[in-house]
Design an enzyme around this catalytic site. Structure first.
Site, PDB file in Angstrom:
ATOM      1  N   SER A   1       0.824  -1.210   0.000  1.00 37.02           N
ATOM      2  CA  SER A   1       0.000   0.000   0.000  1.00 37.02           C
ATOM      3  C   SER A   1       0.852   1.251   0.000  1.00 37.02           C
ATOM      4  O   SER A   1       1.937   1.272   0.558  1.00 37.02           O
ATOM      5  CB  SER A   1      -0.920   0.041   1.223  1.00 37.02           C
ATOM      6  OG  SER A   1      -1.644   1.256   1.211  1.00 37.02           O
TER       7      SER A   1
ATOM      8  N   LYS B   1      -4.694  -6.645   3.312  1.00 32.97           N
ATOM      9  CA  LYS B   1      -4.634  -5.508   2.386  1.00 32.97           C
ATOM     10  C   LYS B   1      -6.038  -5.132   1.908  1.00 32.97           C
ATOM     11  O   LYS B   1      -6.376  -3.952   1.781  1.00 32.97           O
ATOM     12  CB  LYS B   1      -3.739  -5.835   1.187  1.00 32.97           C
ATOM     13  CG  LYS B   1      -3.782  -4.796   0.047  1.00 32.97           C
ATOM     14  CD  LYS B   1      -3.152  -3.498   0.467  1.00 32.97           C
ATOM     15  CE  LYS B   1      -3.309  -2.300  -0.435  1.00 32.97           C
ATOM     16  NZ  LYS B   1      -3.523  -2.391  -1.835  1.00 32.97           N
TER      17      LYS B   1
ATOM     18  N   HIS C   1      -7.695  -3.307   4.650  1.00 35.52           N
ATOM     19  CA  HIS C   1      -7.079  -1.970   4.663  1.00 35.52           C
ATOM     20  C   HIS C   1      -7.812  -1.058   3.677  1.00 35.52           C
ATOM     21  O   HIS C   1      -8.168   0.074   3.993  1.00 35.52           O
ATOM     22  CB  HIS C   1      -5.595  -2.069   4.303  1.00 35.52           C
ATOM     23  CG  HIS C   1      -4.964  -0.754   3.914  1.00 35.52           C
ATOM     24  ND1 HIS C   1      -5.177  -0.165   2.674  1.00 35.52           N
ATOM     25  CD2 HIS C   1      -4.169   0.100   4.597  1.00 35.52           C
ATOM     26  CE1 HIS C   1      -4.539   0.993   2.628  1.00 35.52           C
ATOM     27  NE2 HIS C   1      -3.911   1.174   3.781  1.00 35.52           N
ATOM     28  N   ASN C   2      -8.026  -1.545   2.477  1.00 36.46           N
ATOM     29  CA  ASN C   2      -8.686  -0.717   1.467  1.00 36.46           C
ATOM     30  C   ASN C   2     -10.140  -0.436   1.831  1.00 36.46           C
ATOM     31  O   ASN C   2     -10.648   0.653   1.574  1.00 36.46           O
ATOM     32  CB  ASN C   2      -8.590  -1.376   0.093  1.00 36.46           C
ATOM     33  CG  ASN C   2      -7.194  -1.290  -0.493  1.00 36.46           C
ATOM     34  OD1 ASN C   2      -6.218  -1.187   0.237  1.00 36.46           O
ATOM     35  ND2 ASN C   2      -7.082  -1.333  -1.801  1.00 36.46           N
TER      36      ASN C   2
ATOM     37  N   GLU D   1     -10.070   2.229   4.268  1.00 38.41           N
ATOM     38  CA  GLU D   1      -9.744   3.455   3.523  1.00 38.41           C
ATOM     39  C   GLU D   1     -11.023   4.059   2.911  1.00 38.41           C
ATOM     40  O   GLU D   1     -11.243   5.276   2.997  1.00 38.41           O
ATOM     41  CB  GLU D   1      -8.719   3.091   2.446  1.00 38.41           C
ATOM     42  CG  GLU D   1      -8.388   4.168   1.439  1.00 38.41           C
ATOM     43  CD  GLU D   1      -7.482   3.613   0.318  1.00 38.41           C
ATOM     44  OE1 GLU D   1      -6.513   2.889   0.622  1.00 38.41           O
ATOM     45  OE2 GLU D   1      -7.761   3.885  -0.860  1.00 38.41           O
TER      46      GLU D   1
HETATM   47  P1  NBP Z   1      -0.876  -2.383 -14.040  1.00 46.40           P
HETATM   48  O1  NBP Z   1      -1.857  -2.940 -13.096  1.00 46.40           O
HETATM   49  O2  NBP Z   1      -1.312  -1.343 -14.992  1.00 46.40           O
HETATM   50  O3  NBP Z   1      -0.229  -3.606 -14.882  1.00 46.40           O
HETATM   51  C1  NBP Z   1       0.686  -3.367 -15.910  1.00 46.40           C
HETATM   52  C2  NBP Z   1       1.756  -4.430 -15.910  1.00 46.40           C
HETATM   53  O4  NBP Z   1       1.179  -5.744 -16.056  1.00 46.40           O
HETATM   54  C3  NBP Z   1       2.714  -4.237 -17.072  1.00 46.40           C
HETATM   55  O5  NBP Z   1       4.008  -4.552 -16.644  1.00 46.40           O
HETATM   56  C4  NBP Z   1       2.188  -5.261 -18.082  1.00 46.40           C
HETATM   57  O6  NBP Z   1       3.155  -5.662 -19.009  1.00 46.40           O
HETATM   58  C5  NBP Z   1       1.850  -6.379 -17.161  1.00 46.40           C
HETATM   59  N1  NBP Z   1       1.015  -7.424 -17.777  1.00 46.40           N
HETATM   60  C6  NBP Z   1      -0.275  -7.397 -18.178  1.00 46.40           C
HETATM   61 BR1  NBP Z   1      -1.339  -5.943 -18.113  1.00 46.40          BR
HETATM   62  N2  NBP Z   1      -0.707  -8.551 -18.679  1.00 46.40           N
HETATM   63  C7  NBP Z   1       0.358  -9.373 -18.626  1.00 46.40           C
HETATM   64  C8  NBP Z   1       0.557 -10.708 -18.992  1.00 46.40           C
HETATM   65  N3  NBP Z   1      -0.437 -11.442 -19.494  1.00 46.40           N
HETATM   66  N4  NBP Z   1       1.775 -11.241 -18.803  1.00 46.40           N
HETATM   67  C9  NBP Z   1       2.773 -10.510 -18.291  1.00 46.40           C
HETATM   68  N5  NBP Z   1       2.649  -9.228 -17.904  1.00 46.40           N
HETATM   69  C10 NBP Z   1       1.452  -8.658 -18.057  1.00 46.40           C
HETATM   70  O7  NBP Z   1       0.418  -1.843 -13.253  1.00 46.40           O
HETATM   71  P2  NBP Z   1       0.547  -1.045 -11.881  1.00 46.40           P
HETATM   72  O8  NBP Z   1      -0.404   0.074 -11.797  1.00 46.40           O
HETATM   73  O9  NBP Z   1       2.007  -0.787 -11.717  1.00 46.40           O
HETATM   74  O10 NBP Z   1       0.082  -2.102 -10.777  1.00 46.40           O
HETATM   75  C11 NBP Z   1       0.735  -3.338 -10.606  1.00 46.40           C
HETATM   76  C12 NBP Z   1       0.029  -4.116  -9.518  1.00 46.40           C
HETATM   77  O11 NBP Z   1       0.131  -3.411  -8.290  1.00 46.40           O
HETATM   78  C13 NBP Z   1      -1.468  -4.307  -9.760  1.00 46.40           C
HETATM   79  O12 NBP Z   1      -1.861  -5.574  -9.309  1.00 46.40           O
HETATM   80  C14 NBP Z   1      -2.094  -3.248  -8.919  1.00 46.40           C
HETATM   81  O13 NBP Z   1      -3.412  -3.572  -8.530  1.00 46.40           O
HETATM   82  C15 NBP Z   1      -1.152  -3.229  -7.738  1.00 46.40           C
HETATM   83  N6  NBP Z   1      -1.156  -1.975  -6.982  1.00 46.40           N
HETATM   84  C16 NBP Z   1      -1.207  -0.782  -7.614  1.00 46.40           C
HETATM   85  C17 NBP Z   1      -1.183   0.395  -6.889  1.00 46.40           C
HETATM   86  C18 NBP Z   1      -1.200   1.709  -7.586  1.00 46.40           C
HETATM   87  O14 NBP Z   1      -1.277   2.728  -6.897  1.00 46.40           O
HETATM   88  N7  NBP Z   1      -1.138   1.751  -8.897  1.00 46.40           N
HETATM   89  C19 NBP Z   1      -1.089   0.341  -5.504  1.00 46.40           C
HETATM   90  C20 NBP Z   1      -1.000  -0.879  -4.881  1.00 46.40           C
HETATM   91  C21 NBP Z   1      -1.035  -2.039  -5.634  1.00 46.40           C
HETATM   92  P3  NBP Z   1       3.317  -4.874 -20.406  1.00 46.40           P
HETATM   93  O15 NBP Z   1       4.172  -3.701 -20.101  1.00 46.40           O
HETATM   94  O16 NBP Z   1       3.962  -5.858 -21.287  1.00 46.40           O
HETATM   95  O17 NBP Z   1       1.932  -4.491 -20.857  1.00 46.40           O
END
Ligand code: NBP
Length: 477
Positions: A128, A183, A186-187, A190
């Site tokens: 988080s 987690k 937590h959300n 939130e």
């Molecule tokens: P995203 O949730 O937008 O995911 C993008 C990533 O997933 C890219 O690296 C993409 O690769 C990869 N991907 C996908 Br889409 N399909 C795939 C597949 N079939 N095989 C391999 N790779 C694949 O990224 P994020 O916002 O950085 O979040 C990552 C995780 O962290 C998520 O689970 C999210 O819920 C969690 N999270 C996010 C936050 C936040 O604030 N954003 C906070 C806490 C947790 P590519 O580049 O090749 O398309």
């Protein structure tokens, strides 16, 4: 070169987490399905530490020292399964796959079980704090085996947020899905916190008659007291922001339709399954969905009701103080409900989660970080078997002191027609718990009447049924 840890999935979260490991002195192997993201990271931040960029799954796995620690930061759901399917055959017994995405804990349980059969540790981990947290120190909630935490914990402790007393915001939450479950809650909390703050804002606006800028000042002042928290702090920032294009308060130019990604909804769905009353969190989720029903709202705008008439200057100031009491009391209730859900999940799945430790790791890095969490930790430390936060004397005393104002605020909201589902649900929960008798007795009577569902008596053991359609005598069921 071999790397101490690897990160696959280099979108915002993964990239920042990889940089965080590197900035803390760990060598980090990098991988992403689309190699351009790996190249971009190297170009922009390659100097920050020791990175080992790789292009194929085989190269990535070969770059990791053993036992391998492989962090997956891809989109939750099918992508996670796809990545596991790709990497698991390349790994050996003792290796670890750490899923830092927002997975549903039931998926985590399934994946952990499947990989365990292969001797691979699957560590479903809540992270988080958004992208800033990932870079500068998130709150980290790992599940998985004790052995995996022994190998991974020290690294996570290093990159995690630190609370004001210096303690790292990470602990081994419990086996398999425990980390993702916590987690999720937590959300949910939130969502509830944000809803309560929203209601406080609306009351200060409509009943006290204050401008957004003035309300921002009030939140800033509250932030120096017991409500001291990240969400109160950013609320003041948002409320004092002025839209450059129109010169209007920013909050007035944003469409009032709240969106959600789903973890709040999961918290409520799971609570329903576990039979845990999380009314505050549920109201927060429902309030967001209600806000999004534009047609329904448009069709209802003519419905009768009072128009809130702002108070005079002195009454407004007194009212603002009451709102602070109502907000604080309602917040205690939503944390009480959230921790109840954690306890219920822990019981149902045999996780043995330590609630005091959970409150401790939420003190830094995460969205709900707040001074208040120290109090929760202290309550569970003083009484490890505490059935409810409301059973803690400190919290009970605070609610007792706040309750007159809390009731006055809910009453004012009701008479003035300002919706406060969060404040009202929290108060109803509190009053239901303290009630000597609930109308559930009548419910049981109704159920017995129409469905012969039977009831229990206050004065004798056993199940009973009244012959409602006959002479209304009572029989033992
Ligand atoms: P995203 O949730 O937008 O995911 C993008 C990533 O997933 C890219 O690296 C993409 O690769 C990869 N991907 C996908 Br889409 N399909 C795939 C597949 N079939 N095989 C391999 N790779 C694949 O990224 P994020 O916002 O950085 O979040 C990552 C995780 O962290 C998520 O689970 C999210 O819920 C969690 N999270 C996010 C936050 C936040 O604030 N954003 C906070 C806490 C947790 P590519 O580049 O090749 O398309």
């Amino acid at each position: 070169t071999t790397a101490q840890i690897g990160v696959t999935g280099l979108a915002v979260m993964g990239r920042n987490l990889a940089r965080n490991f590197a900035r803390n002195g760990y060598s980090v192997a990098l991988h992403n399905r689309t190699a351009s993201r790996t190249h971009a990271l190297m170009e922009e931040f390659g100097e920050e530490g020791v990175f080992v960029p790789t292009e194929t799954a085989e190269e990535f796995v070969a770059a990791l020292e053993r036992p391998r620690r492989l962090v997956v930061m891809v989109k939750a759901g099918e992508p996670t399964d796809a990545v596991i399917k790709e990497f698991a055959p390349l790994l050996e017994a003792g290796d670890m796959i750490v899923d830092g995405g927002n997975a549903h804990f039931a998926d985590t349980r399934r994946r952990e079980k499947e990989l365990r059969e292969q001797g691979i540790h699957f560590v479903g981990t809540g992270v988080s704090g958004g992208e800033e947290g990932a870079l500068h120190g998130p709150s980290i909630m790992p599940g998985g085996s004790v052995e995996s935490y022994a190998a991974l914990g020290p690294m996570l402790e290093k990159i995690s947020a630190k609370a004001k007393d210096g303690a790292p915001c990470v602990t081994h939450v419990g086996p398999d899905g425990a980390g993702h479950f916590v987690k999720m809650v937590h959300n949910g909390i939130e969502y509830a916190d944000m809803q309560l703050i929203g209601e406080a804002y609306q009351l200060l606006r409509d009943v006290a008659g204050y401008s957004p800028a003035r309300i921002a000042d009030i939140f800033r002042q509250w932030n120096t007291g017991r409500l001291d928290s990240y969400l109160i702090e950013i609320t003041a920032e948002v409320l004092s922001h002025v839209d450059a294009a129109t010169g209007e308060p920013f909050v007035d130019v944003v469409q009032d339709r709240a969106e959600q990604k789903g973890t709040g909804r999961w918290t409520v769905q799971i609570a329903l399954d576990l039979g845990v009353p999380v009314s505050g969190i549920a109201e927060a989720v429902f309030a967001r969905s209600l806000s999004g029903h534009a047609e329904l709202r448009a069709a209802s705008r003519h419905l009768a009701g009072p128009a809130a008439t702002p108070l005079g200057e002195q009454e407004a100031a007194a009212f603002a103080d009451r709102v602070e009491q109502a907000l604080y009391a309602s917040k205690i209730v939503s944390y009480t409900q959230g921790f109840h859900e954690i306890a219920a999940g822990s019981d149902a799945y045999g996780w043995n989660v330590d609630p005091g430790a959970v409150a401790r790791i939420w003190r830094g890095g995460c969205i709900i970080r707040a001074a208040f969490l120290d109090r929760i930790t202290a309550a569970y430390e003083a009484e490890p078997g505490l059935v409810s936060l409301l059973a803690d004397k400190g919290f009970a005393d605070e609610i007792a002191a706040a309750q007159d104002d809390w009731r006055a605020v809910v009453a004012a909201a009701t008479t003035q027609g300002v919706p406060t589902p969060g404040f009202a649900a929290a108060l109803a929960y509190y009053d239901a718990l303290r009630a000597e008798r609930l109308p559930a007795a009548l419910t049981q009577g109704q159920r017995d009447f129409f469905g012969a569902h039977t009831y229990r008596r206050v004065d004798r053991e056993g199940s009973f049924h009244t012959l409602w359609g006959g002479d209304r005598s009572e029989v033992e069921a």
